[in-house]
Design an enzyme around this catalytic site. Structure first.
Site, PDB file in Angstrom:
ATOM      1  N   ASP A  11       0.862  -1.170   0.000  1.00  0.00           N
ATOM      2  CA  ASP A  11       0.000   0.000   0.000  1.00  0.00           C
ATOM      3  C   ASP A  11       0.902   1.224   0.000  1.00  0.00           C
ATOM      4  OD1 ASP A  11      -1.854   1.989   0.334  1.00  0.00           O
ATOM      5  OD2 ASP A  11      -2.357   1.479   2.393  1.00  0.00           O
ATOM      6  N   TYR A  12       0.898   1.937  -1.112  1.00  0.00           N
ATOM      7  CA  TYR A  12       1.702   3.141  -1.220  1.00  0.00           C
ATOM      8  C   TYR A  12       0.889   4.303  -0.673  1.00  0.00           C
ATOM      9  CZ  TYR A  12       4.675   0.256  -4.114  1.00  0.00           C
ATOM     10  OH  TYR A  12       5.487  -0.741  -4.574  1.00  0.00           O
TER      11      TYR A  12
END
Length: 153
Positions: free
Chosen positions: A17-18
């Protein structure tokens, strides 16, 4: 949907998850001092933006206000107008327009960067990535708003 992806024997599926990737890239490109401070502060980015936007204490920002700040940020970044933003946030168009203006006043580096990007695109007919890949937008100067704003891949 994740169950559709099965790793090979001994392998694993990795999910990443950026967190606020678009905002982080925008902060880098725009060099907006205020957004960089928020992102590097360690607190929830959208809660901080909401608190500043509404001039309230960070602890008083609820989930609804946080979500509105998130919608506003991404809406502005992707060029959403007051009408669309108002519909998305469930507020009047005039209020959405005021929110957009207050955001531009607070985050002047972002506003400057977005304006310069559009100006350059109008002049050159394309936008360009950091690595030089170009996306041509032949209708960018078209006088018909619908034609100009709708990109076909």
């Amino acid at each position: 949907m994740r169950n559709a992806f099965v790793p090979f024997t001994g392998g694993m599926v990795l999910a990443a998850d950026y967190s606020q990737l678009e905002l982080r890239v925008l902060a880098h490109l725009s060099k907006d001092r205020r957004l960089l401070q928020v992102l590097n502060g360690g607190a929830d980015v959208f809660r901080c933006i909401a608190a500043e936007w509404r001039s309230i204490e960070l602890e008083t920002v609820d989930d609804t206000l946080r979500q509105q700040a998130k919608q506003m940020c991404y809406g502005i970044i992707y060029g959403m107008g007051a009408k669309s933003l108002g519909e998305q946030m469930g507020i009047e168009e005039d209020d959405a327009a005021a929110y957009i203006e207050s955001f531009k006043e607070r985050y002047t580096g972002i506003h400057r960067f977005l304006k310069e990007t559009v100006r350059s695109c109008v002049k050159k007919g394309f936008v360009q990535t950091l690595l030089g890949r170009r996306r041509y937008l032949p209708n960018i100067t078209n006088t018909n708003t619908y034609t100009r704003t709708h990109v076909c891949s």
